[in-house]
Design a protein around this motif. Structure first.
Motif, PDB file in Angstrom:
ATOM      1  N   ASP A   1     -29.890  94.074  58.238  1.00 25.24           N
ATOM      2  CA  ASP A   1     -30.672  94.090  57.009  1.00 25.24           C
ATOM      3  C   ASP A   1     -30.107  92.992  56.107  1.00 25.24           C
ATOM      4  O   ASP A   1     -28.938  93.043  55.706  1.00 25.24           O
ATOM      5  CB  ASP A   1     -30.544  95.466  56.352  1.00 25.24           C
TER       6      ASP A   1
ATOM      7  N   TYR B   1     -37.861  99.843  57.775  1.00 19.71           N
ATOM      8  CA  TYR B   1     -37.439  99.362  59.093  1.00 19.71           C
ATOM      9  C   TYR B   1     -38.594  99.525  60.062  1.00 19.71           C
ATOM     10  O   TYR B   1     -39.111 100.632  60.270  1.00 19.71           O
ATOM     11  CB  TYR B   1     -36.231 100.158  59.584  1.00 19.71           C
ATOM     12  N   LEU B   2     -39.039  98.411  60.665  1.00 22.64           N
ATOM     13  CA  LEU B   2     -40.136  98.434  61.631  1.00 22.64           C
ATOM     14  C   LEU B   2     -39.576  98.451  63.042  1.00 22.64           C
ATOM     15  O   LEU B   2     -38.659  97.694  63.363  1.00 22.64           O
ATOM     16  CB  LEU B   2     -41.045  97.220  61.452  1.00 22.64           C
TER      17      LEU B   2
ATOM     18  N   GLU C   1     -40.384  87.351  56.465  1.00 21.20           N
ATOM     19  CA  GLU C   1     -41.598  87.877  57.086  1.00 21.20           C
ATOM     20  C   GLU C   1     -41.313  88.173  58.558  1.00 21.20           C
ATOM     21  O   GLU C   1     -40.470  87.526  59.187  1.00 21.20           O
ATOM     22  CB  GLU C   1     -42.752  86.891  56.944  1.00 21.20           C
ATOM     23  N   LEU C   2     -42.047  89.140  59.109  1.00 21.24           N
ATOM     24  CA  LEU C   2     -41.744  89.626  60.456  1.00 21.24           C
ATOM     25  C   LEU C   2     -42.799  89.199  61.475  1.00 21.24           C
ATOM     26  O   LEU C   2     -43.981  89.052  61.163  1.00 21.24           O
ATOM     27  CB  LEU C   2     -41.621  91.150  60.453  1.00 21.24           C
TER      28      LEU C   2
ATOM     29  N   TYR D   1     -37.815  95.190  56.651  1.00 23.28           N
ATOM     30  CA  TYR D   1     -38.661  94.177  56.025  1.00 23.28           C
ATOM     31  C   TYR D   1     -38.132  93.814  54.638  1.00 23.28           C
ATOM     32  O   TYR D   1     -37.946  94.678  53.767  1.00 23.28           O
ATOM     33  CB  TYR D   1     -40.102  94.676  55.913  1.00 23.28           C
ATOM     34  N   ARG D   2     -37.891  92.516  54.424  1.00 16.18           N
ATOM     35  CA  ARG D   2     -37.423  92.005  53.136  1.00 16.18           C
ATOM     36  C   ARG D   2     -38.249  90.803  52.683  1.00 16.18           C
ATOM     37  O   ARG D   2     -37.786  89.984  51.896  1.00 16.18           O
ATOM     38  CB  ARG D   2     -35.948  91.609  53.242  1.00 16.18           C
ATOM     39  N   GLY D   3     -39.479  90.708  53.163  1.00 14.18           N
ATOM     40  CA  GLY D   3     -40.337  89.600  52.772  1.00 14.18           C
ATOM     41  C   GLY D   3     -41.053  89.881  51.462  1.00 14.18           C
ATOM     42  O   GLY D   3     -40.782  90.863  50.760  1.00 14.18           O
TER      43      GLY D   3
ATOM     44  N   GLY E   1     -42.867 102.586  60.765  1.00 10.09           N
ATOM     45  CA  GLY E   1     -42.027 102.181  59.657  1.00 10.09           C
ATOM     46  C   GLY E   1     -41.125 103.330  59.245  1.00 10.09           C
ATOM     47  O   GLY E   1     -41.607 104.444  59.001  1.00 10.09           O
TER      48      GLY E   1
ATOM     49  N   GLU F   1     -37.609  87.560  62.579  1.00  5.49           N
ATOM     50  CA  GLU F   1     -37.679  87.419  61.133  1.00  5.49           C
ATOM     51  C   GLU F   1     -37.587  85.941  60.787  1.00  5.49           C
ATOM     52  O   GLU F   1     -36.712  85.242  61.294  1.00  5.49           O
ATOM     53  CB  GLU F   1     -36.516  88.186  60.494  1.00  5.49           C
TER      54      GLU F   1
END
Length: 723
Positions: free
Chosen positions: A281, A367-368, A409-410, A355-357, A379, A404
């Motif tokens: 993360d 978390y995906l 973005e993922l 995800y931190r986008g 998720g 990432e």
């Protein structure tokens, strides 16, 4: 990446692909044909009724979509993707993508545009090679965190060196090229079996390299590697690639938890079965991992220094050995588990990212992750002391890995369709699927034997075994559209096509399945279970079992069909030239489809190998049976593992049946898939004869195809030698 081979162990007989769980599907409930290899009576096609409402249903609403990106990128078996920081003059940072066969491609490209400046690092002379891969090959990539000032690319792969050996190396990137002569070996590990190789690589926020290896393979961790601190197998390792110890390729971080006789100094955490994809993360620094389970559970873990994650004392949160009361009391429990008993289709977790986008603000901190076989994307979010998991989307593919970009973005790698997908916003307010079949407009529910007049009936030469059911098949194409002949011999359906398949037992309609190609080109499968009174049928959301007569029937859930309806097998399965040129006295379906205006004369007359008729040789009939019932998954690019290619046109010497052995001998002496002249010593026969955890198909069937078993037995008995 992964499912199954005929001879896998207790674990491998159940899972799906690269073991990042293995294995699947020698066959699947969604395939396009039934019955045994000997001709059976087929029901007469249902009569049509006038309806103009029978059209392909929409894709269901979803919180996210996974949209294809990077047009023009050629990749066969994608397993890892990383992006470098953007350099001066670049629109976006350079990408590096790993093909399991041993190729790294470097490219520039905006996600929505064409790729450019593509270069290739070809490692096929070093990486384990097989046309149909199992869990070996090129498995992981990582860029040095100080790239480009430190221009190193790190890779993890398996090689053949007196058995399977895992190797981690670095290469130097020069401009847009990776120098193949710059390889520097960091470490290597002898693997006792071919599966559970792990292979992911990731740099942590501490600048150290984390390496995850599985327990060594087979099933059940027979060597006890997970709890043994004297081996790297079943472990998460942590090494320092910037400050090597004297005479070594790397250094040991001072705060690594084991050493001084306690265990191997590289070990960071232990008790892992097969960590298939883990990531940090970028905000909290936590290390999230998806650890592939055995027969019952998949788990998500947060890996901590010195942590014991339980394998093989326990699988997820359950004691693995029935006699081990209070097992793993000092182990760290998973943050989340999900099951794959008979009521679900889950088989193999693929870990993802938090995800931190900025493009999907509602998902920040989520978390995906996904399951390789079902393609469901979930998720997971922690709120105070509570963990919540939500189904976000159906990927309609086998996701081997997430990635990432520099902005957070993922992306996801669709192993089966050989493409990169981007996680984008979905349409939660989109149309929902019809809950009853009466809402589809395709059936006259006052007389359910009548189908819409625009539904074109068709048949196949050799039906797939589906527990003795009789099938009817129809296709509904958009007005003015045609089937397209592909080089493989498959007939591609145009977007907007609906394929319909009725199942009958005891001369009673019990199930109807829709297989749809949506307007955006994606594929989905839906099942409707007919009510006892036969007046309507209800949408099945999750795999369901019901008693029909004296047998239990399996209705597939929403996420089941694409396990078998893969891109490698042409999606529709039954729509291939070999299946549609029906012999044995029946008119060619190709001619019928040409008369119906959905197939051109050129396509209908194309050269092909028609499937063997009932009066053909024993070898031809057995090979056709294996093609239909096994070859959909066991082929290059398919989800079936074991190194097998069971397509009808593949020479026996190239199928792998003669030259390869199963991980589990299943009572045979050699574990050979086929032993010439000895059906009782052939694992393929043993697999076909069972419906336990070792049986084939491993899902969607409760009854052995006795006629099919006898056909294959007779063929093997007739073989004087294996080529």
């Amino acid at each position: 990446m992964r499912p199954i081979e005929f001879g896998a162990t207790r674990a491998s007989a159940r899972r799906g692909f690269l073991c990042f769980g293995y294995a699947l599907l020698l066959a699947c409930a969604c395939k396009n044909a039934v019955q045994s290899p000997t001709p059976q009576a087929t029901s007469k096609p249902s009569k049509p009724f006038s309806s103009d409402r029978c059209v392909a249903p929409p894709r269901p609403a979803a919180r996210i979509r996974l949209e294809p990106v990077f047009k023009g990128l050629e990749i066969a078996t994608p397993v890892a993707l990383v992006q470098a920081p953007k350099l001066e003059g670049e629109v976006s940072g350079r990408w590096f993508i790993a093909d399991q066969h041993g190729i790294v491609r470097s490219f520039l490209g905006d996600a929505q545009g064409e790729v450019s400046k593509v270069t290739t690092l070809d490692l096929r002379d070093r990486v384990h090679q097989a046309e149909t891969l199992d869990e070996r090959g090129l498995l992981g990539l990582a860029l040095h965190p100080h790239y480009p000032s430190d221009p190193r690319l790190f890779v993890s792969y398996t090689k053949d060196d007196g058995g399977t050996v895992s190797q981690v190396s670095s290469f130097v990137i020069a401009g847009d090229q990776v120098d193949p002569s710059s390889e520097k070996k960091l470490l290597e590990l002898q693997q006792p079996y071919t599966n559970h190789n792990g292979g992911n690589l990731a740099f942590g926020p501490d600048g150290l390299l984390y390496l995850g290896f599985g327990d060594g393979g087979s099933g059940g961790d027979p060597q006890g590697n997970g709890q043994n601190l004297k081996t790297w197998l079943g472990k998460m390792l942590r090494i320092d690639v910037d400050h090597p110890d004297p005479g070594a390729a790397y250094g040991i971080p001072k705060d690594n938890p084991f050493g001084s006789g306690q265990g191997l100094p590289e070990i960071y955490a232990f008790g892992l079965r097969n960590p298939w994809r883990y990531s940090f993360d970028r905000e909290t620094g936590e290390l999230w991992a998806g650890d592939v389970g055995q027969d019952a559970w998949e788990e998500i873990d947060i890996i901590k220094r010195g942590g014991n994650y339980g394998w093989n004392l326990r699988e997820a949160q359950v004691c693995f050995h029935a006699t081990d009361a209070g097992c793993g009391e000092d182990t760290i429990p998973p943050i989340w588990v999900y099951a794959h008993p008979s009521t679900t289709d889950h088989r193999s977790v693929t870990g993802g990212f938090v995800y931190r986008g900025s493009e999907l603000p509602d998902l920040v901190g989520t978390y995906l992750f996904t399951d390789f076989l079902t393609g469901e994307v979930w998720g997971l979010k922690r709120e105070h002391d509570e963990v919540k998991v939500e189904l976000l989307a159906q990927a309609n593919g086998s996701i081997s890995s997430f990635a990432e970009d520099q902005a957070g973005e993922l992306y996801a790698l669709d192993y089966g369709a050989a493409r990169v997908l981007k996680v984008t916003a979905g349409d939660e307010n989109g149309k929902s699927l019809p809950k009853q079949i009466s809402d589809t407009g395709c059936f006259d529910t006052d007389n359910p034997g009548r189908v819409s007049a625009n539904a074109i009936p068709y048949d196949v030469a050799l039906p797939f075994w589906s527990d003795g059911a009789v099938k009817e098949r129809y296709m509904v194409l958009p007005e003015g559209k045609h089937l397209k002949l592909l080089e493989s011999g498959d007939l591609e359906t145009p977007p907007g096509t609906l394929l319909i398949k009725n199942f009958k037992l005891l001369d009673k309609l019990i199930e109807t399945r829709f297989y749809v190609r949506h307007s955006d080109g994606e594929y989905s499968g839906y099942s409707y279970a007919w009510r006892e009174d036969g007046k309507n049928a209800d949408l099945i959301l999750q795999t369901t079992r019901r008693k029909i007569g004296d047998q239990e029937w399996i209705f597939p859930g929403l996420n089941t069909c694409n396990q078998c309806h893969t891109a490698a097998a042409g999606r529709s399965l039954g729509l291939e030239l070999d299946q549609l040129d029906v012999k044995a006295g029946k008119a060619s379906q190709l001619a019928k489809l040409e008369d119906a205006g959905v197939l051109t004369h050129a396509d209908a007359s194309a050269s092909h190998i028609a499937f063997a008729a009932s009066d053909s040789s024993l070898t031809e009939r057995a090979r056709a049976y294996l093609h239909v019932n096994c070859g959909g998954c066991h082929r290059p690019g398919g989800p079936g593992r074991g190194g097998l290619d069971l397509r009808y046109e593949t020479a026996l010497s190239d199928t792998g049946l003669c030259g390869l052995a199963s991980l589990d001998k299943l009572g045979t002496e050699s574990g050979a898939f086929i032993a010439a002249g000895k059906p009782d010593e052939s694992v393929i026969v043993e697999r076909m004869s069972r419906r336990d955890q070792y049986g084939m198909p491993p899902v969607a069937s409760n009854r052995v195809d006795e006629a099919g078993v006898q056909l294959v037995r007779g063929w093997i008995e007739s073989l004087k030698a294996c080529p």
